[in-house]
Design a protein around this motif. Structure first.
Motif, PDB file in Angstrom:
ATOM      1  N   ARG A 288     -10.374  -5.195 -12.742  1.00  0.00           N
ATOM      2  CA  ARG A 288     -11.048  -6.005 -11.824  1.00  0.00           C
ATOM      3  C   ARG A 288     -10.757  -7.244 -11.909  1.00  0.00           C
ATOM      4  O   ARG A 288     -10.632  -8.161 -10.861  1.00  0.00           O
ATOM      5  N   GLU A 289     -10.814  -7.947 -13.125  1.00  0.00           N
ATOM      6  CA  GLU A 289     -10.332  -9.169 -13.363  1.00  0.00           C
ATOM      7  C   GLU A 289      -9.086  -9.671 -12.741  1.00  0.00           C
ATOM      8  O   GLU A 289      -9.057 -10.549 -12.034  1.00  0.00           O
ATOM      9  N   LYS A 290      -8.087  -8.792 -12.858  1.00  0.00           N
ATOM     10  CA  LYS A 290      -6.849  -9.211 -12.501  1.00  0.00           C
ATOM     11  C   LYS A 290      -6.757  -9.326 -10.894  1.00  0.00           C
ATOM     12  O   LYS A 290      -6.135 -10.010 -10.374  1.00  0.00           O
ATOM     13  N   LYS A 291      -7.716  -8.229 -10.377  1.00  0.00           N
ATOM     14  CA  LYS A 291      -7.775  -8.224  -8.958  1.00  0.00           C
ATOM     15  C   LYS A 291      -8.544  -9.541  -8.492  1.00  0.00           C
ATOM     16  O   LYS A 291      -7.891 -10.039  -7.280  1.00  0.00           O
ATOM     17  N   GLU A 292      -9.431  -9.887  -8.984  1.00  0.00           N
ATOM     18  CA  GLU A 292     -10.079 -11.333  -8.772  1.00  0.00           C
ATOM     19  C   GLU A 292      -9.271 -12.345  -8.776  1.00  0.00           C
ATOM     20  O   GLU A 292      -9.166 -13.345  -7.707  1.00  0.00           O
ATOM     21  N   GLN A 293      -8.257 -12.456  -9.865  1.00  0.00           N
ATOM     22  CA  GLN A 293      -7.486 -13.489  -9.822  1.00  0.00           C
ATOM     23  C   GLN A 293      -6.368 -13.463  -8.824  1.00  0.00           C
ATOM     24  O   GLN A 293      -5.933 -14.529  -8.283  1.00  0.00           O
ATOM     25  N   LEU A 294      -6.010 -12.224  -8.376  1.00  0.00           N
ATOM     26  CA  LEU A 294      -5.088 -11.932  -7.410  1.00  0.00           C
ATOM     27  C   LEU A 294      -5.711 -12.466  -5.960  1.00  0.00           C
ATOM     28  O   LEU A 294      -5.075 -13.383  -5.083  1.00  0.00           O
ATOM     29  N   CYS A 295      -7.063 -12.343  -5.680  1.00  0.00           N
ATOM     30  CA  CYS A 295      -7.751 -12.728  -4.475  1.00  0.00           C
ATOM     31  C   CYS A 295      -7.634 -14.321  -4.591  1.00  0.00           C
ATOM     32  O   CYS A 295      -7.480 -14.803  -3.486  1.00  0.00           O
ATOM     33  N   ASP A 296      -7.846 -14.894  -5.740  1.00  0.00           N
ATOM     34  CA  ASP A 296      -7.824 -16.347  -5.870  1.00  0.00           C
ATOM     35  C   ASP A 296      -6.326 -16.899  -5.447  1.00  0.00           C
ATOM     36  O   ASP A 296      -6.257 -17.753  -4.594  1.00  0.00           O
ATOM     37  N   ALA A 297      -5.147 -16.209  -6.106  1.00  0.00           N
ATOM     38  CA  ALA A 297      -3.893 -16.529  -5.631  1.00  0.00           C
ATOM     39  C   ALA A 297      -3.510 -16.370  -4.346  1.00  0.00           C
ATOM     40  O   ALA A 297      -2.963 -17.070  -3.488  1.00  0.00           O
TER      41      ALA A 297
ATOM     42  N   GLN B 154      -8.817 -14.920  -0.239  1.00  0.00           N
ATOM     43  CA  GLN B 154      -9.107 -13.711   0.432  1.00  0.00           C
ATOM     44  C   GLN B 154      -9.775 -12.515  -0.499  1.00  0.00           C
ATOM     45  O   GLN B 154      -9.152 -11.655  -0.899  1.00  0.00           O
ATOM     46  N   MET B 155     -11.080 -12.873  -0.551  1.00  0.00           N
ATOM     47  CA  MET B 155     -11.982 -12.106  -1.697  1.00  0.00           C
ATOM     48  C   MET B 155     -11.934 -10.633  -1.219  1.00  0.00           C
ATOM     49  O   MET B 155     -12.093  -9.764  -2.111  1.00  0.00           O
TER      50      MET B 155
ATOM     51  N   LEU C 212      -5.414   7.029   3.998  1.00  0.00           N
ATOM     52  CA  LEU C 212      -5.760   5.546   3.105  1.00  0.00           C
ATOM     53  C   LEU C 212      -5.685   4.688   4.078  1.00  0.00           C
ATOM     54  O   LEU C 212      -4.541   4.499   4.671  1.00  0.00           O
ATOM     55  N   ALA C 213      -6.309   3.526   3.458  1.00  0.00           N
ATOM     56  CA  ALA C 213      -6.380   2.411   4.261  1.00  0.00           C
ATOM     57  C   ALA C 213      -5.471   1.152   3.317  1.00  0.00           C
ATOM     58  O   ALA C 213      -5.517   1.125   2.296  1.00  0.00           O
ATOM     59  N   THR C 214      -4.880   0.226   4.069  1.00  0.00           N
ATOM     60  CA  THR C 214      -4.021  -0.686   3.365  1.00  0.00           C
ATOM     61  C   THR C 214      -4.031  -2.083   4.545  1.00  0.00           C
ATOM     62  O   THR C 214      -4.463  -1.919   5.627  1.00  0.00           O
ATOM     63  N   CYS C 215      -3.580  -3.020   3.817  1.00  0.00           N
ATOM     64  CA  CYS C 215      -3.187  -4.359   4.506  1.00  0.00           C
ATOM     65  C   CYS C 215      -1.871  -5.023   3.748  1.00  0.00           C
ATOM     66  O   CYS C 215      -1.947  -5.099   2.660  1.00  0.00           O
ATOM     67  N   TRP C 216      -1.109  -5.423   4.637  1.00  0.00           N
ATOM     68  CA  TRP C 216       0.199  -5.929   3.927  1.00  0.00           C
ATOM     69  C   TRP C 216      -0.435  -7.645   3.875  1.00  0.00           C
ATOM     70  O   TRP C 216      -0.781  -8.397   5.102  1.00  0.00           O
ATOM     71  N   VAL C 217      -0.409  -7.941   2.603  1.00  0.00           N
ATOM     72  CA  VAL C 217      -1.015  -9.374   2.490  1.00  0.00           C
ATOM     73  C   VAL C 217       0.273 -10.295   1.980  1.00  0.00           C
ATOM     74  O   VAL C 217       0.858  -9.940   0.805  1.00  0.00           O
ATOM     75  N   GLY C 218       0.423 -11.277   2.714  1.00  0.00           N
ATOM     76  CA  GLY C 218       1.611 -12.013   2.363  1.00  0.00           C
ATOM     77  C   GLY C 218       1.322 -13.551   2.336  1.00  0.00           C
ATOM     78  O   GLY C 218       2.186 -14.333   1.631  1.00  0.00           O
ATOM     79  N   ALA C 219      -0.035 -13.970   2.497  1.00  0.00           N
ATOM     80  CA  ALA C 219      -0.247 -15.230   2.189  1.00  0.00           C
ATOM     81  C   ALA C 219      -1.093 -15.323   0.867  1.00  0.00           C
ATOM     82  O   ALA C 219      -2.058 -15.109   0.514  1.00  0.00           O
TER      83      ALA C 219
END
Ligand SMILES: Cc1cc2nc3c(=O)[nH]c(=O)nc-3n(C[C@H](O)[C@H](O)[C@H](O)COP(=O)(O)O)c2cc1C
Length: 183
Positions: A63-72, A76-77, A128-135
């Motif tokens: 979870r913590e790493k996911k949150e850090q990735l959202c910040d990066a 995009q929380m 399953l659902a996904t999204c390509w996140v490039g930003a």
């Protein structure tokens, strides 16, 4: 639907391609590890220049790493709502060895993009659902997943889970606008 159906989906490939959507809200529910393996095999099976396979897949469930990735990912929380985020990295140096600058600047990214799309489509086939996140900012993203920043370039974050929304199909440019026939 039983687990076997999930692993052996049947749908016309074009229908599947058209049905895949970028989803930005996920249910909490985890999905079977066998499906995750399937997605990774889909990435593994992508075409690559000279079969160099210049990619690496980081599976983030913490979870913590996911949150850090959202910040990066520029805040995009919603990405954190997915049970799994795969960070797909390119390893341009591998392609450079075979193909020089064209390899490191073009092929490594093209190959990795093919792997990403394979993952998105295989996920869609499995429900399953996904999204390509490039930003996202590459440097913090690489640091968060512990990738060697000298030779590993994060190309996409792929949040994956069961959809908690059903997005409308966005307009796609008509064929007559994007195709040229040179008969
Ligand atoms: C290279 C690339 C980068 C993208 N980056 C983001 C992103 O950072 N955030 C996001 O919400 N969607 C992102 N998307 C998803 C696009 O917005 C989406 O594919 C587009 O709106 C078309 O919708 P569809 O995927 O449902 O056909 C990205 C897609 C691509 C191919």
């Amino acid at each position: 639907m039983n687990a076997g159906d999930l692993l052996q989906p049947t749908m016309d490939i074009l229908d599947l391609i058209k049905k895949r959507r970028s989803v930005r809200r996920f249910k909490d529910d985890p999905f079977p590890p066998a499906l995750l393996t399937r997605l990774l095999e889909a990435g593994q099976s992508a075409p690559s220049a000279g079969n160099v396979q210049p990619w690496r897949f980081y599976v983030v469930r913490n979870r913590e790493k996911k949150e850090q990735l959202c910040d990066a990912a520029l805040g995009q929380m919603w990405i954190c709502s997915a049970p799994v985020v795969i960070v797909v990295c390119a390893e341009p140096e591998r392609s450079r060895i075979s193909y020089g600058r064209r390899g490191s600047e073009l092929y490594a990214l093209q190959d990795t993009a093919a792997a990403i799309q394979n993952i998105l489509l295989t996920a869609a086939a499995a429900g399953l659902a996904t999204c390509w996140v490039g930003a996202f900012r590459e440097e913090p993203a690489a640091r968060i997943i512990g990738a060697n920043q000298q030779n590993m370039r994060p190309v996409a974050l792929i949040p994956i889970g069961y959809a908690a929304e059903t997005p409308d199909t966005p307009a796609k440019r008509p064929l007559h606008e994007i195709v040229e026939y040179l008969d």
